[in-house]
Motif scaffolding. Structure first.
Motif, PDB file in Angstrom:
ATOM      1  N   HIS A 220      23.821 -40.334  39.610  1.00 28.03           N
ATOM      2  CA  HIS A 220      22.852 -39.609  39.027  1.00 28.03           C
ATOM      3  C   HIS A 220      22.981 -38.489  38.934  1.00 28.03           C
ATOM      4  N   THR A 221      24.274 -37.721  39.186  1.00 30.07           N
ATOM      5  CA  THR A 221      24.293 -36.201  38.963  1.00 30.07           C
ATOM      6  C   THR A 221      25.552 -36.155  37.959  1.00 30.07           C
ATOM      7  N   HIS A 222      25.481 -34.769  37.905  1.00 28.22           N
ATOM      8  CA  HIS A 222      26.724 -34.267  36.952  1.00 28.22           C
ATOM      9  C   HIS A 222      28.247 -34.309  37.484  1.00 28.22           C
ATOM     10  N   PHE A 223      28.160 -34.618  38.822  1.00 25.65           N
ATOM     11  CA  PHE A 223      29.575 -34.953  39.509  1.00 25.65           C
ATOM     12  C   PHE A 223      29.825 -36.428  39.717  1.00 25.65           C
ATOM     13  N   MET A 224      31.347 -36.482  39.585  1.00 27.87           N
ATOM     14  CA  MET A 224      31.981 -37.669  40.202  1.00 27.87           C
ATOM     15  C   MET A 224      32.748 -37.178  41.431  1.00 27.87           C
ATOM     16  N   VAL A 225      32.941 -37.982  42.303  1.00 27.74           N
ATOM     17  CA  VAL A 225      33.238 -37.363  43.682  1.00 27.74           C
ATOM     18  C   VAL A 225      33.995 -38.774  44.406  1.00 27.74           C
ATOM     19  N   THR A 226      34.988 -38.328  44.865  1.00 28.50           N
ATOM     20  CA  THR A 226      35.799 -39.365  45.724  1.00 28.50           C
ATOM     21  C   THR A 226      36.277 -38.621  47.154  1.00 28.50           C
ATOM     22  N   LYS A 232      43.515 -36.681  62.844  1.00 34.66           N
ATOM     23  CA  LYS A 232      44.100 -35.942  63.950  1.00 34.66           C
ATOM     24  C   LYS A 232      44.349 -36.569  64.937  1.00 34.66           C
ATOM     25  N   GLY A 233      45.712 -37.272  65.074  1.00 37.80           N
ATOM     26  CA  GLY A 233      46.163 -38.234  65.959  1.00 37.80           C
ATOM     27  C   GLY A 233      45.876 -39.624  65.448  1.00 37.80           C
ATOM     28  N   ARG A 234      44.782 -40.139  66.273  1.00 33.10           N
ATOM     29  CA  ARG A 234      44.423 -41.576  65.892  1.00 33.10           C
ATOM     30  C   ARG A 234      42.849 -41.307  65.532  1.00 33.10           C
ATOM     31  N   SER A 235      42.432 -40.287  65.458  1.00 38.47           N
ATOM     32  CA  SER A 235      40.910 -40.056  65.257  1.00 38.47           C
ATOM     33  C   SER A 235      40.722 -39.387  63.718  1.00 38.47           C
ATOM     34  N   ILE A 236      39.718 -39.697  63.345  1.00 40.63           N
ATOM     35  CA  ILE A 236      39.488 -38.996  61.968  1.00 40.63           C
ATOM     36  C   ILE A 236      38.747 -37.581  62.376  1.00 40.63           C
ATOM     37  N   ASP A 237      39.448 -36.385  61.884  1.00 38.18           N
ATOM     38  CA  ASP A 237      39.162 -35.186  62.025  1.00 38.18           C
ATOM     39  C   ASP A 237      38.211 -34.711  61.149  1.00 38.18           C
ATOM     40  N   SER A 238      38.390 -34.746  59.697  1.00 45.38           N
ATOM     41  CA  SER A 238      37.817 -34.291  58.898  1.00 45.38           C
ATOM     42  C   SER A 238      37.765 -35.103  57.353  1.00 45.38           C
ATOM     43  N   ILE A 239      36.893 -34.775  56.453  1.00 42.15           N
ATOM     44  CA  ILE A 239      36.654 -35.285  55.239  1.00 42.15           C
ATOM     45  C   ILE A 239      37.139 -34.381  54.131  1.00 42.15           C
ATOM     46  N   GLN A 240      38.000 -34.934  53.243  1.00 40.98           N
ATOM     47  CA  GLN A 240      38.280 -34.136  52.135  1.00 40.98           C
ATOM     48  C   GLN A 240      37.626 -34.775  50.968  1.00 40.98           C
ATOM     49  N   PHE A 241      36.789 -33.939  50.245  1.00 40.27           N
ATOM     50  CA  PHE A 241      36.085 -34.479  48.939  1.00 40.27           C
ATOM     51  C   PHE A 241      37.206 -33.809  47.782  1.00 40.27           C
ATOM     52  N   HIS A 242      36.838 -34.833  46.646  1.00 41.18           N
ATOM     53  CA  HIS A 242      37.695 -34.398  45.354  1.00 41.18           C
ATOM     54  C   HIS A 242      36.510 -34.458  44.141  1.00 41.18           C
ATOM     55  N   ILE A 243      36.175 -33.161  43.816  1.00 43.51           N
ATOM     56  CA  ILE A 243      35.055 -33.199  42.927  1.00 43.51           C
ATOM     57  C   ILE A 243      35.493 -32.704  41.401  1.00 43.51           C
ATOM     58  N   THR A 296      52.771 -39.851  43.090  1.00 43.36           N
ATOM     59  CA  THR A 296      52.287 -38.500  43.088  1.00 43.36           C
ATOM     60  C   THR A 296      51.995 -37.902  41.815  1.00 43.36           C
ATOM     61  N   LEU A 297      51.947 -38.677  40.716  1.00 40.43           N
ATOM     62  CA  LEU A 297      51.807 -38.069  39.378  1.00 40.43           C
ATOM     63  C   LEU A 297      50.357 -38.004  38.852  1.00 40.43           C
ATOM     64  N   LEU A 298      49.582 -38.688  39.872  1.00 43.58           N
ATOM     65  CA  LEU A 298      48.085 -38.764  39.606  1.00 43.58           C
ATOM     66  C   LEU A 298      47.228 -38.710  40.717  1.00 43.58           C
ATOM     67  N   SER A 299      46.304 -37.656  40.947  1.00 41.35           N
ATOM     68  CA  SER A 299      45.482 -37.719  42.082  1.00 41.35           C
ATOM     69  C   SER A 299      44.286 -38.479  42.049  1.00 41.35           C
ATOM     70  N   PRO A 300      43.576 -38.619  42.942  1.00 44.18           N
ATOM     71  CA  PRO A 300      42.194 -39.590  43.068  1.00 44.18           C
ATOM     72  C   PRO A 300      41.228 -38.781  42.364  1.00 44.18           C
ATOM     73  N   VAL A 301      41.212 -37.271  42.379  1.00 48.09           N
ATOM     74  CA  VAL A 301      40.207 -36.640  41.501  1.00 48.09           C
ATOM     75  C   VAL A 301      40.520 -36.921  39.977  1.00 48.09           C
ATOM     76  N   GLU A 302      41.674 -36.831  39.648  1.00 50.72           N
ATOM     77  CA  GLU A 302      41.942 -37.187  38.115  1.00 50.72           C
ATOM     78  C   GLU A 302      41.620 -38.474  37.790  1.00 50.72           C
ATOM     79  N   MET A 303      41.524 -39.515  38.629  1.00 49.65           N
ATOM     80  CA  MET A 303      40.984 -40.772  38.138  1.00 49.65           C
ATOM     81  C   MET A 303      39.631 -40.754  37.740  1.00 49.65           C
ATOM     82  N   THR A 304      38.790 -39.638  38.243  1.00 44.16           N
ATOM     83  CA  THR A 304      37.525 -39.368  37.436  1.00 44.16           C
ATOM     84  C   THR A 304      37.327 -39.090  36.046  1.00 44.16           C
TER      85      THR A 304
END
Length: 427
Positions: A220-226, A232-243, A296-304
């Motif tokens: 619905h918006t102007h963005f495409m996001v992945t 960190k160890g076995r736990s999910i420490d953070s989320i990185q978004f690609h806009i 490593t020639l294409l990134s997830p954000v470039e897939m948008t």
């Protein structure tokens, strides 16, 4: 385009980063009210007027019960809704809880809704010399989840800084990349979405505050996001978004409008868009997309980027198929490893040309006819990585998360991303 769709919302970043202690409806009423503020000419006595017809159109309400529902939403907003704002003061962190709209008045014989903002909230709405974010009200209008609105505003805050400093300068390349690929700790995301004590299991939390919102934002918006999960160890420490930002039509002048009304031009434009979408869909399903990501020639954000993926499908993937017929998929993989290890500093618009030139030279070189045991083996490097809490994270412009051997979990995540964008193109 009606008046609502033309409006912008402007808010201070401290307000966007605050905790909205309210449900979706009060939050959307607040956003609609803020869009009526002229920051150059602040409202006298902090008062603005909304139209009931506009309000109901904003919420797409047309049933006979709309007036009682509106009354209930206002009552809930005034009794329960507030912002918990955190500010960085010189002597330490300072918190402030503000009921944004304490007074709302309307009657049954005219269309006006009287709204008076709390004076304490006004500095976050009109005193906007720096550290503020602007976004389209029409984007917020289509979002159906409180978490979608909150995440959209936070992503806008980051991407607006990327666009601003990309044009004005003043930031290093690494800083710009952080704006376009912002990360947030899980603990901070829980605070931002007011879910510290909710959705204790991470899959539930991810679905409610990340997966569903991103699906709505992409649709619905102007963005495409992945996004990707950073451990960190076995736990999910953070989320990185690609806009990434969807392409918007550029209105040049009256000539553009006349041309847009030409049936022949419109049909050609439709055919081109259909072709692009078809090529994009093919590229998202192509095994060569996965090979480019792995190399490593294409990134997830470039897939948008629809144009980029369509051009890869049309210009490059056919040559990879030709190469695969000669040396097999493993030979294609080795070629991409070699190209990746060259580490040439190409810009995004030149990626298709660079890959096409590389594979054409390889096909013309005669090296593809060498026996397997005589070929030079190229070892894949790990690329430019940063160490975060002992974990290595790739540079996401040209070194995405999917490097070296892909685990089953990463493969599943990639398939989810591919399906997400494929579905969004169908809608």
């Amino acid at each position: 385009m009606n008046e609502i769709e033309k409006r912008k919302v402007v808010e201070h970043n401290d307000l966007i980063s605050s905790v909205a202690k309210m449900d979706k409806t009060p939050l959307k009423i607040f956003e609609l009210a803020v869009s009526c503020i002229d920051t150059e000419n602040p409202p006298k006595d902090n008062i603005i007027y909304l139209s009931k017809k506009e309000l109901f159109r904003f919420f797409k309400v047309s049933d006979n019960d709309k007036h009682s529902r509106f009354k209930h939403a206002i009552e809930v907003m005034q009794k329960q809704a507030y912002f918990n704002i955190r500010q960085n003061k010189e002597l330490g962190i300072e918190y402030e809880s503000i009921v944004p709209i304490p007074t709302v008045k309307w009657n049954s014989y005219n269309d006006d809704v009287f709204i008076r903002f709390n004076p304490d909230i006004m500095p976050y709405l009109i005193d906007l010399k720096n550290n503020f974010t602007q976004y389209a009200l029409s984007d917020v209008m289509e979002l159906n989840s409180k978490y979608s609105i909150i995440l959209y505003k936070w992503l806008s805050m980051n991407f607006n800084q990327y666009e601003h400093y990309s044009h004005k300068g003043g930031r290093r390349k690494e800083q710009l990349e952080e704006y376009a690929n912002p990360s947030i700790k899980i603990s901070e995301l829980r605070q931002l979405t007011d879910t510290v004590n909710e959705y204790k299991k991470f899959p539930d939390f991810r679905k409610k505050t990340i997966d569903i919102p991103i699906e709505e934002i992409n649709r619905h918006t102007h963005f495409m996001v992945t996004y990707e999960k950073i451990k960190k160890g076995r736990s999910i420490d953070s989320i990185q978004f690609h806009i990434a930002k969807k392409e918007q039509p550029i209105e040049l002048n009256g000539e553009y409008k006349e041309r847009e009304q030409d049936p022949a031009y419109l049909q050609g434009k439709v055919n081109k868009e259909v072709t692009q979408q078809a090529l994009f869909a093919e590229a998202m399903q192509s095994p060569y997309t996965m090979e480019l990501i792995t190399s490593t020639l294409l990134s997830p954000v470039e897939m948008t980027d629809i144009n980029l993926m369509a051009n890869l499908q049309q210009e490059v993937y056919l040559l990879y198929k030709e190469l695969e017929n000669i040396v097999g998929l493993e030979g294609v993989r080795k070629h991409l490893e070699y190209v990746s290890n060259k580490k040439l500093d190409y810009s995004k618009p030149n990626l298709v040309k660079y890959l096409k030139t590389a594979v054409m030279r390889y096909l013309d070189s005669g090296d593809t006819k060498q026996p397997e045991e005589d070929k030079t083996r190229y070892l894949k490097t790990k690329g430019n990585v940063k160490a975060v809490n002992g974990n290595k994270i790739p540079d996401h412009r040209y070194k995405p998360a999917y490097v070296n051997e892909t685990t089953p979990e990463e493969q599943k995540e990639l398939e989810r991303i591919k399906k997400q964008f494929s579905d969004s193109m169908k809608k």
